[in-house]
Enzyme design. Structure first.
Site, PDB file in Angstrom:
ATOM      1  N   ASP A 148       0.815  -1.206   0.058  1.00 58.61           N
ATOM      2  CA  ASP A 148       0.287  -0.294   0.410  1.00 58.61           C
ATOM      3  C   ASP A 148       0.788   1.539   0.118  1.00 58.61           C
ATOM      4  O   ASP A 148       1.135   1.536   1.339  1.00 58.61           O
ATOM      5  CB  ASP A 148      -0.969  -0.417   1.031  1.00 58.61           C
ATOM      6  CG  ASP A 148      -1.593   1.246   1.419  1.00 58.61           C
ATOM      7  OD1 ASP A 148      -1.435   2.419   0.434  1.00 58.61           O
ATOM      8  OD2 ASP A 148      -2.199   1.459   2.332  1.00 58.61           O
ATOM      9  N   LYS A 185       3.020  11.368  -3.481  1.00 52.83           N
ATOM     10  CA  LYS A 185       1.644  10.448  -4.253  1.00 52.83           C
ATOM     11  C   LYS A 185       1.117  12.060  -5.292  1.00 52.83           C
ATOM     12  O   LYS A 185      -0.035  11.179  -6.215  1.00 52.83           O
ATOM     13  CB  LYS A 185       0.753  10.049  -3.233  1.00 52.83           C
ATOM     14  CG  LYS A 185      -0.172   8.798  -3.973  1.00 52.83           C
ATOM     15  CD  LYS A 185       0.140   8.088  -3.193  1.00 52.83           C
ATOM     16  CE  LYS A 185      -1.646   7.150  -3.688  1.00 52.83           C
ATOM     17  NZ  LYS A 185      -1.895   5.976  -2.402  1.00 52.83           N
ATOM     18  N   GLU A 226      -7.229   0.645  -4.003  1.00 49.58           N
ATOM     19  CA  GLU A 226      -7.674   0.586  -2.928  1.00 49.58           C
ATOM     20  C   GLU A 226      -8.456   0.142  -1.649  1.00 49.58           C
ATOM     21  O   GLU A 226      -8.622  -0.306  -1.340  1.00 49.58           O
ATOM     22  CB  GLU A 226      -6.614   2.145  -1.799  1.00 49.58           C
ATOM     23  CG  GLU A 226      -5.385   2.312  -1.994  1.00 49.58           C
ATOM     24  CD  GLU A 226      -5.041   3.263  -1.954  1.00 49.58           C
ATOM     25  OE1 GLU A 226      -5.729   4.231  -2.053  1.00 49.58           O
ATOM     26  OE2 GLU A 226      -3.385   3.969  -2.731  1.00 49.58           O
ATOM     27  N   ASP A 263     -12.545   5.301   2.427  1.00 54.20           N
ATOM     28  CA  ASP A 263     -11.138   5.400   2.676  1.00 54.20           C
ATOM     29  C   ASP A 263     -10.955   6.425   2.567  1.00 54.20           C
ATOM     30  O   ASP A 263     -10.812   7.328   1.593  1.00 54.20           O
ATOM     31  CB  ASP A 263     -10.795   4.322   1.308  1.00 54.20           C
ATOM     32  CG  ASP A 263      -9.126   4.225   2.204  1.00 54.20           C
ATOM     33  OD1 ASP A 263      -8.140   5.554   3.194  1.00 54.20           O
ATOM     34  OD2 ASP A 263      -8.408   3.532   1.100  1.00 54.20           O
TER      35      ASP A 263
HETATM   36 MG    MG Z   1      -4.273   5.352   2.043  1.00 55.56          MG
END
Ligand code: MG
Ligand code: ADP
Length: 621
Positions: free
Chosen positions: A7, A68, A172, A196
């Protein structure tokens, strides 16, 4: 060789492996199960993870966080332009690609976001290798469901630079659904909502789990909504407060802002468990100390619109999945920001008081699912994984521009992938000799409101009146969500395969190969550095041990004072040498050790226990 699941988060990364029938989250060298996605360059070395994060307040120009956010984006992307204002490091424009300059070991270096992400990935790879005791190359890397094609490809490139063979990518939330559903595959069909909320992105996904099939029903979210936005609201609030109190603007001072942000993040986390948090920073700006506090209620008010937005996205995802609230069996929380009590409260209220699922660790669910997917893909018999199938969806509509401004959709949002669709297009003027196809992503009818991914041209069209030529445009999305586009002129059979061009934020093949080589060089530089510092420590320990031993009067009955001070002086000389030669080669440290040893041996051999001491020090090597 097992395949691992990584992840790669905006804020934190986590690695896991599926072994002997279960998923294991792999702790790093410090024993932490989460590693900050942070890289820092100092005058001596390159730091990754927690050590790098510690550098942020003091060495913010060379401490890279949230990379990211940059990956797969162009320099002129509004997200990049906004984020740049908040970071302590600088972003350069290199042909519309963002690049980050740093000073590493007194040398200026410039990196692409992919290279920095690769360093984090490599750290995760190393963590897994240390834990499993073997070399690891195969990995599944997770991406936010909302990542577009360029961002997915760039993430894959980062994997390549890190020396990984990316066997698959998984969204994810889908990975989190796998974590939730892995041991529920025998139960009856159930719908799960994955919520999330991490540091920088927000994803909502509705997944139907039916026997061993995980089918995404709808996905939605925001690539720019997460914990940092909540931190920033608090920062803005305190900047205003400081202005009111002292009539000075802290926001012009990058260093001050950065220090303030670190404190605000800590205060925010405190507010998840208490109703009040203090923020205190000495000499924040122009020598003025800052002392203030934040109540939970005020924090919630500052972020009210952002919190509400998350719930609106949930409602939209349910609508897209054509489901009512009551059809959702479980709500799975993922990401550090789901620890905020108000978020939980809003969600519970939205689902009419339904309890949220608490069996899944919000920090680890994504890596957990990625590891299971990795085992599933690598068909490793020894992993004993119960096979399952993933049916994901395309998060955004994809199409081409027609009439110079309109979006013609070829793949609708939330279409199950893998998916392939071909549409037919024609010319708009008589005797047109070439036609340009612009590929867009987004939900709006006018292409100017969507994102241009790339374009390609078919030329050499035979002269014909408008509307006569036929072009087949095919959009093919693979299971990783990566898009391949091709166009064909039916009359001439001329084909064009689209390769997402480098000016849209992608790196070229040559650039990637260069970076792979560069990463290898850093790897050996790092290894050399480690070797040197080990040799240095060894010499230092060796010298101190002799010095302490000989300085102890109890050990010196058999030698003269002169002999004793000769050894002490020699030890001091060596310690001084170490201080002045910190970056010397391993060899030099070793030869210094030999020098000290032969110098001391005649004296030490006169003392009982002296030679034993040298021997025991040798054994410690
Ligand atoms: Mg995350
Ligand atoms: P990502 O997926 O973006 O890497 P994480 O899921 O690790 O992020 O979440 C990181 C975010 O969660 C950060 O913004 C952090 O401040 C926030 N966070 C972590 N713990 C808490 C907490 N107890 N309360 C509120 N926010 C938290």
């Amino acid at each position: 060789m097992p395949a691992i699941g990584i992840d790669l988060g905006t804020t934190n990364s986590c690695v896991a492996v599926f072994r002997k029938g279960q998923v294991e989250i792999i702790p790093n060298e410090q024993g932490d199960r989460l590693t900050p996605s942070c890289v820092s360059f100092t005058s001596e070395e390159r730091l990754i993870g927690d050590a790098a994060k510690q550098e942020a307040p003091i060495n913010f120009e060379n401490t890279l966080i949230q990379i990211k956010r940059l990956i797969g984006r162009t320099y002129d992307d509004p997200v990049v332009q906004e984020d740049m204002k908040l970071w302590g490091f600088v972003i350069l424009n290199d042909g519309n690609k963002p690049k980050i300059p740093v000073v590493q070991c007194y040398e200026r270096k410039v990196y692409y976001p992919e290279q920095i992400s690769a360093m984090v990935l490599e750290e995760m790879k190393k963590t897994a290798e240390n834990y499993l005791g073997e070399e690891i190359t195969d990995a599944v890397i997770t991406v936010p469901a909302y990542f577009n094609d360029a961002q997915r490809r760039a993430t894959k490139d980062a994997g390549k630079i890190a020396g990984l063979n990316v066997i698959g990518m998984i969204n994810e939330p889908t990975a989190a659904a796998v974590a939730y559903g892995l041991d529920r595959m025998n139960e009856s069909e159930r719908n799960v909502l994955i919520f999330d909320l991490g540091g920088g992105t927000f994803d909502v996904t509705v997944v139907k789990i039916q026997e061993s099939i995980f089918e995404v029903q709808a996905t939605g979210g925001d690539t720019h909504l997460g914990g940092e936005d909540f931190d920033n609201r608090m920062v803005d609030h305190f900047v205003e407060e400081f202005k009111r109190q002292h009539d000075v603007d802290v926001s012009v001072d990058r260093r001050a802002l950065n220090r303030l942000r670190v404190q605000c993040e800590a205060a925010k986390r405190k507010l998840s468990v208490s109703t009040q948090a203090k923020v205190q920073i000495d000499s924040l700006h122009e020598g003025i100390d800052f002392r203030s506090s934040m109540s939970r209620a005020r924090f919630e008010t500052l972020n009210q619109d952002l919190f509400t937005k998350t719930i609106e996205t949930v409602a939209q995802a349910l609508e897209d999945a054509k489901m009512s609230k009551d059809e959702i069996e479980d709500i799975v929380l993922v990401g550090g920001s789901t620890r905020i009590p108000k978020i939980r409260e809003l969600l519970e209220n939205f689902f009419r008081g339904k309890d949220l699922c608490r069996t899944i660790n919000p920090d680890e669910a994504v890596a957990y699912g990625a590891a299971a997917h990795a085992a599933n893909l690598s068909n490793d018999e020894s992993s004993l994984i119960k096979e399952f199938q993933l049916h994901d969806v395309a998060p955004l509509s994809l199409g081409v521009e027609v009439g110079g401004c309109d979006m013609s959709v070829i793949v609708r949002r939330n279409t199950n992938i893998p998916f392939k669709n071909t549409k037919n297009y024609t010319t708009s003027v008589d005797n047109q000799s070439s036609v340009l196809f612009k590929v867009f992503e987004g939900e709006r009818a006018a292409t100017k409101n969507n994102t241009l991914l790339d374009s390609f041209e078919i030329d050499g069209i035979l002269p014909a009146p408008r509307g006569i030529p036929h072009f087949d445009v095919c959009f093919d999305i693979d299971a990783n969500g990566i898009l391949n586009v091709s166009g064909r002129d039916r009359a001439t059979e001329k084909c064009q395969q689209i390769i997402i061009s480098s000016d849209r934020g992608r790196l070229s093949k040559e650039e990637i190969s260069r970076m792979v080589a560069e990463a290898e060089r850093y790897r050996s530089e790092d290894a050399l550095w480690k070797e040197q510092s080990e040799a240095r420590n060894m010499l230092e320990n060796y010298t101190y041990a002799i010095k302490h031993y000989i300085e102890n009067p109890e050990n010196c009955g058999d030698i003269t004072v002169k002999e004793q001070s000769k050894v002490v002086d020699k030890c001091n000389e060596i310690l001084g040498w170490i201080d002045n030669n910190k970056n010397t080669l391993k060899k030099s440290f070793e030869s210094k050790k030999e020098e000290l040893k032969s110098f001391c041996l005649p004296v030490l051999s006169k003392i009982s226990g002296g030679t034993d001491l040298l021997e025991s020090l040798e054994k410690k090597d």
